[in-house]
Design an enzyme around this catalytic site. Structure first.
Site, PDB file in Angstrom:
ATOM      1  N   LYS A 195       1.147  -1.195  -0.243  1.00  0.00           N
ATOM      2  CA  LYS A 195      -0.010  -0.187  -0.111  1.00  0.00           C
ATOM      3  C   LYS A 195       1.006   1.245  -0.029  1.00  0.00           C
ATOM      4  CE  LYS A 195      -0.416  -0.553   5.110  1.00  0.00           C
ATOM      5  NZ  LYS A 195      -0.937  -0.917   6.199  1.00  0.00           N
TER       6      LYS A 195
ATOM      7  N   TYR B 269      19.407  27.783  10.418  1.00  0.00           N
ATOM      8  CA  TYR B 269      18.160  28.426  10.882  1.00  0.00           C
ATOM      9  C   TYR B 269      18.061  28.232  12.353  1.00  0.00           C
ATOM     10  CZ  TYR B 269      16.345  28.984   6.252  1.00  0.00           C
ATOM     11  OH  TYR B 269      16.263  29.693   5.011  1.00  0.00           O
TER      12      TYR B 269
HETATM   13  C1  LIG Z   1      -0.449  -1.884   6.712  1.00  0.00           C
HETATM   14  C2  LIG Z   1      -1.086  -3.198   7.315  1.00  0.00           C
HETATM   15  C3  LIG Z   1      -0.221  -4.551   7.366  1.00  0.00           C
HETATM   16  C4  LIG Z   1       1.200  -4.263   7.352  1.00  0.00           C
HETATM   17  O1  LIG Z   1       1.866  -3.662   8.429  1.00  0.00           O
HETATM   18  P1  LIG Z   1       3.324  -3.671   8.842  1.00  0.00           P
HETATM   19  O2  LIG Z   1       3.363  -3.330  10.135  1.00  0.00           O
HETATM   20  O3  LIG Z   1       3.919  -2.908   7.997  1.00  0.00           O
HETATM   21  O4  LIG Z   1       3.840  -5.124   8.786  1.00  0.00           O
HETATM   22  C5  LIG Z   1      -0.783  -5.440   7.901  1.00  0.00           C
HETATM   23  N1  LIG Z   1      -2.128  -5.671   8.386  1.00  0.00           N
HETATM   24  C6  LIG Z   1      -3.069  -4.576   7.802  1.00  0.00           C
HETATM   25  C7  LIG Z   1      -4.416  -4.835   7.832  1.00  0.00           C
HETATM   26  C8  LIG Z   1      -2.499  -3.281   7.367  1.00  0.00           C
HETATM   27  O5  LIG Z   1      -3.170  -2.333   7.364  1.00  0.00           O
END
Ligand SMILES: *Cc1c(COP(=O)(O)O)cnc(C)c1O
Length: 358
Positions: A34, A252
């Site tokens: 994702k 800065y």
């Molecule tokens: C994003 C997500 C994962 C992956 O999580 P990680 O901590 O990156 O391994 C797994 N399951 C769901 C439902 C998620 O939304």
């Protein structure tokens, strides 16, 4: 010459990490790609493991369609399912799997006229309290879905809130609530484990794991010894060097003041590239030597201490994070997590390499 700041994506490392995740867990592994593969490039990552990935997971129909349009044929799960009824036709046409996590989705799905039944991942809220059905509602939802003409199969799933914490009792509580809830609800398969659970909680191993961050080489569990390979290397070079005297400040706000003559190097990378402005004192690799960020990160540049690196010169290579500097360590100095560092990288060119497939 153009600006030397580059995000180098090592696809062989991504493939290696996928294999580690899959082997550790033992079952099937849904590669979570994702958010453009946590900023690494979803299509390139998908292509690197399409021959062996059991499935992919993304957050939206748009993310899934990008993969389908590029001819990725593996199953793809939408982690939040659909956002409105109009998406269902495309979900079916593109053979996507969907999470069902809420009553409103259930109502839409049960009322829809679909060309083909869909594969459902039914999500229980076992204690994360973000999305998913609570126990009674989950049983009810399951009974309404099981055998319905729109439903091809049901996988039971839940998500852990604290799997990265070894000492937390929460994960075991979530597992027992899950087991009680699904006791009389036959499903073909079950899915629990995110990366932290894959690395840390063998008790969570069921048919499907859902590793995300570990595929990108950042271990989310402090102290865990499973070796992963960093996938992203964010690099740049030195573009300026000067020496300041004791009492003089850098950048800065002058948040760093030298207490002795200090050689300051300027690196062509700033918060507009995704290096967080909140970072204080993070490790930086310059010409092969570890040193530190000094002063405040600005939009296009940041400063490092070169006092102990006399051979550093204009053009010397700098690794902001990658094979030597752990993204986790930089994230800690920025008050965030490696997930966010990766997702935020922008403006810089992405260069892909794959030593196994030249
Ligand atoms: C994003 C997500 C994962 C992956 O999580 P990680 O901590 O990156 O391994 C797994 N399951 C769901 C439902 C998620 O939304």
């Amino acid at each position: 010459m153009s600006r030397p700041t580059i995000a180098h994506i090592q696809l062989d490392a991504f493939r290696y990490n996928y294999r580690v995740a899959r082997q550790l867990h033992g079952g099937k592994a849904l590669a979570v790609i994702k958010a453009n593969a946590y900023g690494h490039g979803a299509l390139a990552c998908a292509q690197a493991i399409q021959d062996e990935a059991d499935a992919f997971a993304v957050a939206s129909l748009e993310e899934a369609l990008q993969l389908r349009q590029a001819d990725i044929k593996n199953p793809i799960l939408l982690l939040e399912g659909f956002f409105d009824a109009t998406e269902l036709a495309e979900i079916v046409a593109n053979n996507l799997w969907i999470v069902i996590h809420a009553e409103w989705q259930l109502a839409i799905l049960l009322a829809a006229k679909l060309a083909k039944p869909v594969h459902i991942w039914l999500k229980l809220d076992s204690g994360m309290h973000r999305i998913g059905f609570l126990e009674q509602a989950y049983k009810q939802a399951y009974l309404e879905l099981a055998g319905h003409a729109n439903v091809a199969s049901i996988i039971h799933m839940t998500h852990f809130a604290n799997a990265d914490v070894l000492s937390s009792t929460h994960t075991n509580q979530q597992i027992s609530l899950f087991e009680q809830t699904v006791e009389n609800l036959p499903a073909e398969e079950i899915s629990f484990a995110n990366s932290a659970a894959v690395l840390n909680w063998p008790q969570t191993y069921r048919n499907w794991s859902r590793p995300g961050i570990m595929l990108y080489g950042a271990n989310p569990v402090a102290g865990n010894t499973v070796q992963l390979r960093p996938v992203m290397k964010l690099s740049s070079t030195l573009i300026s060097i000067r020496t300041i005297q004791a009492g003089e400040s850098v950048g800065y706000g002058g948040i760093f003041t030298a207490n002795k003559p200090t050689t300051v190097g300027v690196v062509a990378c700033g918060y507009a590239d995704g290096y967080p402005r909140s970072t204080i004192g993070a490790p930086v690799l310059v010409a092969g030597h570890l040193t530190k960020l000094i002063g405040r990160v600005s939009m296009d540049m940041l400063c490092v201490d070169l006092t102990e690196i006399p051979n550093a010169q204009i053009g010397s290579p700098v690794e902001l994070w990658g094979n030597t500097v752990q993204a986790n360590d930089v994230a800690k100095c920025a008050g965030t997590i490696a997930y966010e560092l990766f997702c935020n990288v922008k403006r810089v060119p992405f260069k892909y390499s794959d030593t196994e497939r030249l």
